[in-house]
Design a protein around this motif. Structure first.
Motif, PDB file in Angstrom:
ATOM      1  N   ILE A 156       0.711  -1.515   0.058  1.00  7.35           N
ATOM      2  CA  ILE A 156       0.277   0.039  -0.320  1.00  7.35           C
ATOM      3  C   ILE A 156       0.926   1.607  -0.083  1.00  7.35           C
ATOM      4  O   ILE A 156       1.027   2.039  -0.777  1.00  7.35           O
ATOM      5  N   PRO A 157       2.161   1.212   0.729  1.00 10.72           N
ATOM      6  CA  PRO A 157       2.468   2.578   0.779  1.00 10.72           C
ATOM      7  C   PRO A 157       3.441   3.163  -0.127  1.00 10.72           C
ATOM      8  O   PRO A 157       4.012   4.184  -1.245  1.00 10.72           O
ATOM      9  N   VAL A 158       3.683   2.058  -1.175  1.00  8.37           N
ATOM     10  CA  VAL A 158       4.311   2.386  -2.916  1.00  8.37           C
ATOM     11  C   VAL A 158       3.236   2.803  -3.850  1.00  8.37           C
ATOM     12  O   VAL A 158       3.900   2.723  -5.206  1.00  8.37           O
ATOM     13  N   LEU A 159       1.950   2.157  -2.971  1.00  2.00           N
ATOM     14  CA  LEU A 159       1.088   2.452  -4.826  1.00  2.00           C
ATOM     15  C   LEU A 159       1.017   3.459  -5.579  1.00  2.00           C
ATOM     16  O   LEU A 159       1.017   3.066  -7.082  1.00  2.00           O
ATOM     17  N   PRO A 160       1.461   4.851  -4.829  1.00  2.00           N
ATOM     18  CA  PRO A 160       1.375   5.443  -5.382  1.00  2.00           C
ATOM     19  C   PRO A 160       2.497   6.233  -6.411  1.00  2.00           C
ATOM     20  O   PRO A 160       2.014   6.357  -8.162  1.00  2.00           O
ATOM     21  N   PHE A 161       3.796   5.628  -6.309  1.00  2.00           N
ATOM     22  CA  PHE A 161       4.840   5.174  -6.699  1.00  2.00           C
ATOM     23  C   PHE A 161       4.711   4.168  -7.364  1.00  2.00           C
ATOM     24  O   PHE A 161       4.846   4.920  -9.429  1.00  2.00           O
ATOM     25  N   TYR A 162       4.402   3.421  -8.234  1.00  2.00           N
ATOM     26  CA  TYR A 162       4.131   2.174  -8.610  1.00  2.00           C
ATOM     27  C   TYR A 162       3.281   2.929  -9.738  1.00  2.00           C
ATOM     28  O   TYR A 162       2.730   2.958 -11.681  1.00  2.00           O
ATOM     29  N   ALA A 163       1.325   3.671  -9.807  1.00  2.00           N
ATOM     30  CA  ALA A 163       0.631   4.493 -10.668  1.00  2.00           C
ATOM     31  C   ALA A 163       1.290   5.726 -11.012  1.00  2.00           C
ATOM     32  O   ALA A 163       0.998   5.540 -12.164  1.00  2.00           O
ATOM     33  N   LEU A 164       2.634   5.815 -10.647  1.00  2.00           N
ATOM     34  CA  LEU A 164       3.252   7.395 -11.409  1.00  2.00           C
ATOM     35  C   LEU A 164       4.555   6.110 -13.159  1.00  2.00           C
ATOM     36  O   LEU A 164       4.196   7.127 -13.245  1.00  2.00           O
ATOM     37  N   ILE A 165       4.878   5.361 -12.135  1.00  2.00           N
ATOM     38  CA  ILE A 165       5.630   4.647 -13.490  1.00  2.00           C
ATOM     39  C   ILE A 165       4.506   4.229 -14.145  1.00  2.00           C
ATOM     40  O   ILE A 165       4.932   3.983 -15.514  1.00  2.00           O
ATOM     41  N   CYS A 212       5.365   5.086 -18.269  1.00  2.00           N
ATOM     42  CA  CYS A 212       5.257   3.714 -19.535  1.00  2.00           C
ATOM     43  C   CYS A 212       4.505   3.991 -20.358  1.00  2.00           C
ATOM     44  O   CYS A 212       4.122   3.955 -21.561  1.00  2.00           O
ATOM     45  N   TYR A 213       2.919   4.557 -19.462  1.00  2.00           N
ATOM     46  CA  TYR A 213       1.720   4.744 -20.743  1.00  2.00           C
ATOM     47  C   TYR A 213       1.671   5.275 -21.719  1.00  2.00           C
ATOM     48  O   TYR A 213       1.356   5.782 -23.044  1.00  2.00           O
ATOM     49  N   LEU A 214       2.025   7.151 -20.616  1.00  2.00           N
ATOM     50  CA  LEU A 214       2.604   7.623 -22.316  1.00  2.00           C
ATOM     51  C   LEU A 214       3.872   7.631 -22.716  1.00  2.00           C
ATOM     52  O   LEU A 214       3.995   8.103 -23.954  1.00  2.00           O
ATOM     53  N   LEU A 215       5.070   6.888 -22.577  1.00  2.00           N
ATOM     54  CA  LEU A 215       6.309   6.915 -23.567  1.00  2.00           C
ATOM     55  C   LEU A 215       6.110   5.960 -24.172  1.00  2.00           C
ATOM     56  O   LEU A 215       6.253   5.705 -26.046  1.00  2.00           O
ATOM     57  N   GLY A 216       4.314   4.723 -24.538  1.00  2.00           N
ATOM     58  CA  GLY A 216       3.757   4.617 -25.139  1.00  2.00           C
ATOM     59  C   GLY A 216       3.115   5.284 -26.058  1.00  2.00           C
ATOM     60  O   GLY A 216       3.158   4.400 -27.686  1.00  2.00           O
ATOM     61  N   ARG A 217       2.636   5.441 -25.574  1.00  2.00           N
ATOM     62  CA  ARG A 217       1.657   6.690 -27.027  1.00  2.00           C
ATOM     63  C   ARG A 217       2.613   7.034 -27.366  1.00  2.00           C
ATOM     64  O   ARG A 217       2.516   8.134 -28.840  1.00  2.00           O
ATOM     65  N   LEU A 218       3.633   8.084 -26.943  1.00  2.00           N
ATOM     66  CA  LEU A 218       4.602   8.726 -28.168  1.00  2.00           C
ATOM     67  C   LEU A 218       5.404   7.596 -29.008  1.00  2.00           C
ATOM     68  O   LEU A 218       5.213   8.046 -30.176  1.00  2.00           O
ATOM     69  N   GLY A 219       5.612   7.127 -28.402  1.00  2.00           N
ATOM     70  CA  GLY A 219       6.133   6.316 -29.414  1.00  2.00           C
ATOM     71  C   GLY A 219       5.104   5.451 -30.471  1.00  2.00           C
ATOM     72  O   GLY A 219       5.697   5.176 -31.914  1.00  2.00           O
ATOM     73  N   LEU A 220       3.873   4.812 -30.162  1.00  2.00           N
ATOM     74  CA  LEU A 220       2.994   4.663 -31.507  1.00  2.00           C
ATOM     75  C   LEU A 220       2.785   6.273 -31.973  1.00  2.00           C
ATOM     76  O   LEU A 220       2.636   5.488 -33.341  1.00  2.00           O
ATOM     77  N   ALA A 221       2.618   7.230 -31.347  1.00  2.00           N
ATOM     78  CA  ALA A 221       2.835   7.885 -32.861  1.00  2.00           C
ATOM     79  C   ALA A 221       3.627   8.699 -33.554  1.00  2.00           C
ATOM     80  O   ALA A 221       3.757   8.399 -34.670  1.00  2.00           O
ATOM     81  N   ILE A 222       4.604   8.429 -32.859  1.00  2.00           N
ATOM     82  CA  ILE A 222       6.525   8.094 -33.684  1.00  2.00           C
ATOM     83  C   ILE A 222       6.347   7.354 -35.279  1.00  2.00           C
ATOM     84  O   ILE A 222       6.083   7.385 -35.868  1.00  2.00           O
ATOM     85  N   LEU A 223       5.558   6.355 -34.741  1.00  2.00           N
ATOM     86  CA  LEU A 223       5.897   5.218 -34.905  1.00  2.00           C
ATOM     87  C   LEU A 223       5.076   5.059 -36.266  1.00  2.00           C
ATOM     88  O   LEU A 223       5.067   4.869 -37.658  1.00  2.00           O
ATOM     89  N   THR A 224       3.350   5.338 -36.506  1.00  2.00           N
ATOM     90  CA  THR A 224       2.804   5.769 -37.074  1.00  2.00           C
ATOM     91  C   THR A 224       2.443   7.350 -37.900  1.00  2.00           C
ATOM     92  O   THR A 224       1.186   7.236 -38.310  1.00  2.00           O
ATOM     93  N   PHE A 225       3.095   7.734 -37.455  1.00  2.00           N
ATOM     94  CA  PHE A 225       3.407   9.764 -38.206  1.00  2.00           C
ATOM     95  C   PHE A 225       3.488   9.009 -40.210  1.00  2.00           C
ATOM     96  O   PHE A 225       4.602   8.765 -40.144  1.00  2.00           O
ATOM     97  N   ASN A 226       3.033   9.407 -40.589  1.00  2.00           N
ATOM     98  CA  ASN A 226       2.915   9.809 -41.620  1.00  2.00           C
ATOM     99  C   ASN A 226       3.130  11.361 -42.260  1.00  2.00           C
ATOM    100  O   ASN A 226       2.309  11.988 -41.653  1.00  2.00           O
ATOM    101  N   ASP A 227       3.973  11.634 -43.210  1.00  2.00           N
ATOM    102  CA  ASP A 227       4.312  12.378 -44.394  1.00  2.00           C
ATOM    103  C   ASP A 227       2.528  12.815 -45.421  1.00  2.00           C
ATOM    104  O   ASP A 227       2.000  12.162 -45.342  1.00  2.00           O
ATOM    105  N   VAL A 228       2.358  14.244 -45.532  1.00  3.37           N
ATOM    106  CA  VAL A 228       1.394  14.610 -46.498  1.00  3.37           C
ATOM    107  C   VAL A 228       2.244  15.915 -47.560  1.00  3.37           C
ATOM    108  O   VAL A 228       1.946  16.939 -47.240  1.00  3.37           O
ATOM    109  N   PRO A 229       2.410  14.935 -48.357  1.00  3.01           N
ATOM    110  CA  PRO A 229       3.024  15.480 -49.235  1.00  3.01           C
ATOM    111  C   PRO A 229       2.111  16.308 -50.148  1.00  3.01           C
ATOM    112  O   PRO A 229       2.281  18.517 -50.271  1.00  3.01           O
ATOM    113  N   GLU A 230       0.832  16.535 -50.304  1.00  6.37           N
ATOM    114  CA  GLU A 230       0.072  17.675 -50.050  1.00  6.37           C
ATOM    115  C   GLU A 230      -0.582  18.748 -50.000  1.00  6.37           C
ATOM    116  O   GLU A 230      -0.669  19.853 -50.207  1.00  6.37           O
ATOM    117  N   ALA A 231       0.110  18.800 -48.337  1.00  6.80           N
ATOM    118  CA  ALA A 231       0.084  19.878 -47.632  1.00  6.80           C
ATOM    119  C   ALA A 231       0.808  20.260 -47.630  1.00  6.80           C
ATOM    120  O   ALA A 231       0.855  21.690 -47.482  1.00  6.80           O
TER     121      ALA A 231
END
Length: 92
Positions: A37-46, A50-69
């Motif tokens: 119980i005392p370490v649950l906030p740290f675990y939640a923060l970690i 990790c969730y935010l880094l995963g979303r960032l990595g996925l966004a970078i991975l699926t980023f596509n260029d738009v030559p028309e724009a």
């Protein structure tokens, strides 16, 4: 209910549940109460990080260029330069 109110109510609910567990109002195993119980906030923060880094990595991975724009933006820049030249503004 606005998004801010929803977020605040969820945060208050989670923090009150954690406080109930931390204070010991709900009887739990001694090991869980003292070591988990005392370490649950740290675990939640970690986990949140990790969730935010995963979303960032996925966004970078699926980023596509738009030559028309890019072409459209170049045309708008040329149009703006032409309009400024008609007003005797040096743009180059």
């Amino acid at each position: 209910m606005t998004r801010a109110q929803q977020t605040l109510s969820v945060l208050l609910l989670v923090s009150s549940l954690y406080l109930v567990l931390y204070v010991g109002l709900v009887p739990l195993n001694e090991t869980v109460q003292k070591e988990v119980i005392p370490v649950l906030p740290f675990y939640a923060l970690i986990c949140f990080g990790c969730y935010l880094l995963g979303r960032l990595g996925l966004a970078i991975l699926t980023f596509n260029d738009v030559p028309e724009a890019h072409d459209e933006l170049q045309k708008e820049i040329e149009q703006a330069k032409a309009e400024l030249r008609t007003q005797n503004v040096d743009v180059d």
